[in-house]
Every structure is written in C-alpha cells, then in structure tokens.
Enzyme design. Structure first.
Site, PDB file in Angstrom:
ATOM      1  N   GLU A  32       8.692  17.226  15.553  1.00 17.79           N
ATOM      2  CA  GLU A  32       9.071  16.891  14.180  1.00 17.79           C
ATOM      3  C   GLU A  32       8.276  17.754  13.213  1.00 17.79           C
ATOM      4  O   GLU A  32       7.049  17.802  13.267  1.00 17.79           O
ATOM      5  CB  GLU A  32       8.831  15.414  13.895  1.00 17.79           C
ATOM      6  CG  GLU A  32       9.308  15.004  12.505  1.00 17.79           C
ATOM      7  CD  GLU A  32       9.115  13.527  12.227  1.00 17.79           C
ATOM      8  OE1 GLU A  32       9.977  12.942  11.528  1.00 17.79           O
ATOM      9  OE2 GLU A  32       8.117  12.949  12.690  1.00 17.79           O
ATOM     10  N   LYS A  66       0.855  -1.183   0.000  1.00 15.96           N
ATOM     11  CA  LYS A  66       0.000   0.000   0.000  1.00 15.96           C
ATOM     12  C   LYS A  66       0.895   1.237   0.000  1.00 15.96           C
ATOM     13  O   LYS A  66       1.479   1.598   1.020  1.00 15.96           O
ATOM     14  CB  LYS A  66      -0.914  -0.015   1.232  1.00 15.96           C
ATOM     15  CG  LYS A  66      -2.036   1.038   1.175  1.00 15.96           C
ATOM     16  CD  LYS A  66      -1.577   2.358   1.733  1.00 15.96           C
ATOM     17  CE  LYS A  66      -2.680   3.416   1.616  1.00 15.96           C
ATOM     18  NZ  LYS A  66      -2.159   4.780   1.786  1.00 15.96           N
ATOM     19  N   GLU A 103       9.002   1.847  11.372  1.00 18.84           N
ATOM     20  CA  GLU A 103      10.067   2.843  11.226  1.00 18.84           C
ATOM     21  C   GLU A 103       9.359   4.188  11.222  1.00 18.84           C
ATOM     22  O   GLU A 103       8.664   4.523  10.268  1.00 18.84           O
ATOM     23  CB  GLU A 103      10.865   2.594   9.940  1.00 18.84           C
ATOM     24  CG  GLU A 103      12.194   3.327   9.912  1.00 18.84           C
ATOM     25  CD  GLU A 103      12.100   4.665   9.217  1.00 18.84           C
ATOM     26  OE1 GLU A 103      12.104   5.686   9.952  1.00 18.84           O
ATOM     27  OE2 GLU A 103      12.030   4.704   7.987  1.00 18.84           O
ATOM     28  N   CYS A 154      12.865  11.226   7.685  1.00 20.89           N
ATOM     29  CA  CYS A 154      12.665  10.859   9.089  1.00 20.89           C
ATOM     30  C   CYS A 154      13.927  11.090   9.916  1.00 20.89           C
ATOM     31  O   CYS A 154      13.852  11.335  11.119  1.00 20.89           O
ATOM     32  CB  CYS A 154      12.205   9.401   9.193  1.00 20.89           C
ATOM     33  SG  CYS A 154      13.283   8.229   8.347  1.00 20.89           S
TER      34      CYS A 154
END
Length: 496
Positions: free
Chosen positions: A399, A191, A266, A300
C-alpha cells in the site's frame, strides 16, 4: 493562480488557538503543550492546537463515563434522533466554511471537500433515523422446567467509545463513527489525526451548538503515541473504533485485550481493479484513473492494482496516460486544481520512496513520477502510472497511499482471481465488463468487503463498509454498525 476567498468566519476560527473539549468545557491541555497545523499546499502554519497527554485522556474518559451513566441515559430515542437532525442542519448551514477548512489542513481540491461535507451531512441524517428503530425481540423458548416462560432481548448501548480517525477524509470519518455513537446512546472520546485536527474542533463546536449534553462527545487532539495509545489501553473504555493503517490497527487490537474492550477496525488496502476483454476501454480506463487519483490516491480503497486483459493493454495504457497528464496539480483552493498536495512531507517522502523503489524493482514508468515543475512549495507529486510485467515490484504489492497506479496484464481467466486475491488485504475490488454472468461470477470469488462492477468507490450510509483479511474487523455504516455499538441482553421471565 486564482484562489477562493475564505469565508470571514474561518479567519476568526483560525486565529483562536485550538483547545480540547472535555465534559462540555473547552480547555487547554494539562501540560500546556501545543502543536502546529500546516497547510500542505503552502507548507505554512495556519493554526496551533492543544497537545493532549495521558492525564487529559483520563479526564475525557471520566467525562464520557459520567455522561453515559447520567443524563444521557434519560434521552429518549426520538430526542437523540432530533439532536442528530439538528446537527446535520448546522453542518449544512456551515458547509462552505467546513469545506474550506478541510482543504486548508488536508490539501484536497475544494470541490472534493464540498463533496465530503455533503456526504457527512447525508450520513448524519441517515443515523438520525436509527434511534427509534433499535429494537429487541421475543423468542419462543422451550425451558427444561416446562414452565411457561417469556424471553425477550434488549439492545443496549455498549458504553464509552474511543474513536480514532484518520486525516484523508477528516470530516467524514468523524461522522462515520459519531453517527452510530449518538444514535445508540453511547458516549465518545474523539481523537482526530494530528495532521487534521481543525475540522474535528469545528465539528465539535457544532455538536455543542446542537445541544448535545456535556460529556457525551469529548475531543482530545495530539500525536498518536501520546494520545491514541493511552486511549486504546484505557480500562474504562468499552469500545474502540479505529480507521487507519493495518500496522497501527494491530497495535490497537493488542492494547484492547487489557479489559477485552470491543474493537472495530477499518484498515489498509491494495485493491485489485480488473478490466475484462469485452469492457468499454474508455469507460474502464477513466474509472481506473478516477479510482487511483481521487483524493491524491490517499484512500484506503484506492484502485492501486489494475489487471488489464492482454488484448486491451496498449489502449488502456494510452487512456491512462491521457487521464493522468490531464490532471491540474495545484493548491486545493485554486479552482483550476484537480489534484492537490499530499497531506505532509512525511507522506510525500513515502510516496517518492515508492516511486524510486518501483523503478529499482523493474517496473516501467509510463507517466508521472516527478514533482510538478511549476510548484515551488507544497507536498505535490504528479499522478503516476507503472507497468509491471512480472508483478513482483513493491508498487504492485504494498500500500502506497498516493496517486500511484500499477498495471499488470492477464490472459488466463483461471489465474486472474488467484492473482487478484493474492494480497494480505481485502478491502475492495472492482471489475469492468459488459458480461453480466462473468461480473457476478467474479464478484463472488473476489475476497473483498466491497466489490464494484463498472464503477468504483460507491459508498452509501445504508450499505455496510469494511474489509476481509488484514483490511479490518467489523463494518461501518448501515444496520451492521448498530450491532457494533450495542450489546444484546436476554431476559427470562418465569410465568408459572
């Protein structure tokens, strides 16, 4: 503004409506629904793709299960490895078209997209070597019966794997997960992110061309709630592998408890980058700038928190300002561009909101923070640098996932590690120094899955990648990821 000419095959690809790939067949969603894919540099629709739903998820999982229990089990390790090598060759042959497609739907400069394709080919070839090296062992057991006993272990594929990948490295993230799936003999339902489904569709076309049997890799496209949620909850999925935000990762972990499926995550990061007093200022500042502005900061592992020794602060800020203002912000297909757009209006709104909140929190804007005046369309933002003297602003703590760097100074070594580790995340960390002893001592104290010394964002398929704390569970790549896609079976044989 000049623009790279698209390869002819890409025009034909974009003209065809994107479909799902289930059980070896390209097909529309059961509902017939579709959604549009945008070029973020022009805010122009470039294609439309099938919007899957829960019924399509059921079909894809059933196809993956049938393949796993059927012909795929008969493929020898060497044959699986050969398929991976063939796929890598096809990807390499189509490299320019793949790179241009990444730039069209993701926005990153074409040179970076070409690097992503080259990396994906290398990763696929790495995993092509694994099928013949997944092995068990014999163990010297001491049974209470006193009978002579043979005990050996087998490493078996875990089964049907749901793979949910993000938009920031849309090809690499597919390969990071599909590589070990195919190497270990599992099957997959892939996906992709709704912002970047086209590169996944093209990759699956190459997987089909490489001769991977029907049902081994299935592709479903669509919004996360309508596709990702039923996939994470599905009772016939044995493992889910997700790369994305920590918030969504927590939801996936909760959904996986229904049948106790294996989970690897992750997730996000707010990575500290440290410049020691003895560091080469120019080298360290360039590394810090590259660490945050690479891929528009949509990484990330972005080096978004920079701790600079007080004695170097002014010089480092000058260098950071120079690197930031030297970037050419523009469409990824313009060869002059070094920084592309953010992936979507939503992401631009998020980053712009942080810029405003950072100022309100008392952080000082050193440079950037605006939409480039020469660009009328597209989700563009200037690379931005803040100085936060108190380390209390949102831009120092949260973040952002954009080209926004927050700089803090330090003077007391005793406090430095505590400040660097003071985050719910632990994906990456870095430091710049000429003192080898200090480098190793600090690396041992930083709570992060990757620590880079005098470099940043170095990743290799032979080295494990993953995070501490809320940056995830498990590791991608290397021999460690093979464990995530296999089960260990212990077999006892009474020889009496």
């Amino acid at each position: 503004m000049s623009t790279v000419q698209l390869v002819p095959e890409l025009h034909a690809f974009l003209d065809r409506p994107g479909q799902l790939f289930i059980g070896g067949s390209w097909q529309d969603a059961r509902s017939g629904e579709r959604f549009e894919v945008e070029n973020p540099a022009e805010q122009r629709v470039i294609s439309d793709v099938a919007q899957a739903g829960s019924a399509d998820v059921d079909d894809a999982v059933a196809a993956a299960r049938a393949a796993f229990e059927g012909p795929w089990r008969q493929y020898s390790p060497a044959r699986r490895g050969g398929l991976l090598l063939r796929l890598a060759d096809l990807m390499e042959a189509e490299a320019e078209g793949l790179a241009q497609l990444i730039t069209l739907e993701n926005g990153k400069p074409l040179g970076m997209a070409r690097g992503e394709v080259a990396s994906a080919v290398s990763i696929m070839r790495y995993f092509a070597g694994w099928p013949t090296k997944i092995e068990g062992s014999t163990l010297p057991v001491s049974p209470a019966s006193g009978h002579p006993m043979l005990n050996y272990t087998l490493r078996e594929p875990v089964g049907v794997c749901a793979l949910i990948v993000p938009w920031n490295f849309p090809l690499n993230m597919c390969v990071w997960k599909l590589g070990p799936v195919l190497a270990t003999g599992c099957t997959a339902v892939l996906k992709p992110a709704e912002q970047t489904p086209l590169i996944a569709i093209r990759l699956v076309q190459l997987i089909e061309a490489a001769g991977v049997p029907p049902g081994v890799v299935n592709l479903i496209t669509g919004q996360g709630q309508r596709v990702g949620a039923p996939l994470a909850e599905h009772p016939d999925v044995d493992k889910i592998a997700f790369t994305g935000s920590t918030q969504v990762g927590k939801l996936i972990a909760q959904a996986a408890t229904g049948n106790m499926k294996k989970v690897s995550l992750e997730l996000g990061g707010k990575s500290p980058n440290i410049i020691l007093a003895d560091a080469d200022v120019k080298r360290a500042a360039k590394g810090a700038a590259d660490g945050i502005f690479y891929n528009q900061g949509q990484v990330c592992t972005a080096a978004s928190r920079l701790y600079v020794h007080q004695s170097l602060l002014d010089d480092v800020l000058d260098e950071l300002r120079r690197h930031a203002t030297a970037h050419v912000v523009g469409p990824g297909l313009d060869p002059a561009s070094t920084l592309g757009p953010l992936v979507s209006q939503r992401q631009l709104d998020t980053v712009s909101g942080y810029l405003q909140r950072g100022l309100a929190d008392g952080a000082e804007l050193i440079c950037g923070g605006q939409r480039p005046a020469h660009l009328e369309r597209g989700h563009f933002i200037e690379p931005s640098v803040f100085l936060d003297r108190q380390e209390r602003s949102c831009v120092a703590r949260e973040e952002i996932f954009g080209p926004v760097l927050t700089v803090m100074s330090w003077s007391e070594p005793e406090e430095l590690v505590a400040r660097a580790n003071d985050s719910p995340y632990g994906l990456a960390a870095g430091l710049w120094t000429n003192d080898l002893r200090a480098a190793h001592q600090l690396a041992a104290q930083l709570k992060a899955g990757s620590v880079w010394i005098n470099c940043w964002n170095v990743v290799d398929p032979a080295s494990p990648f993953g995070g501490y704390k809320q940056s995830g569970w498990g590791r991608e790549m290397s021999k460690h990821v093979i464990d995530a896609y296999t089960e260990t079976k212990s077999v006892f044989v009474d020889l009496a």
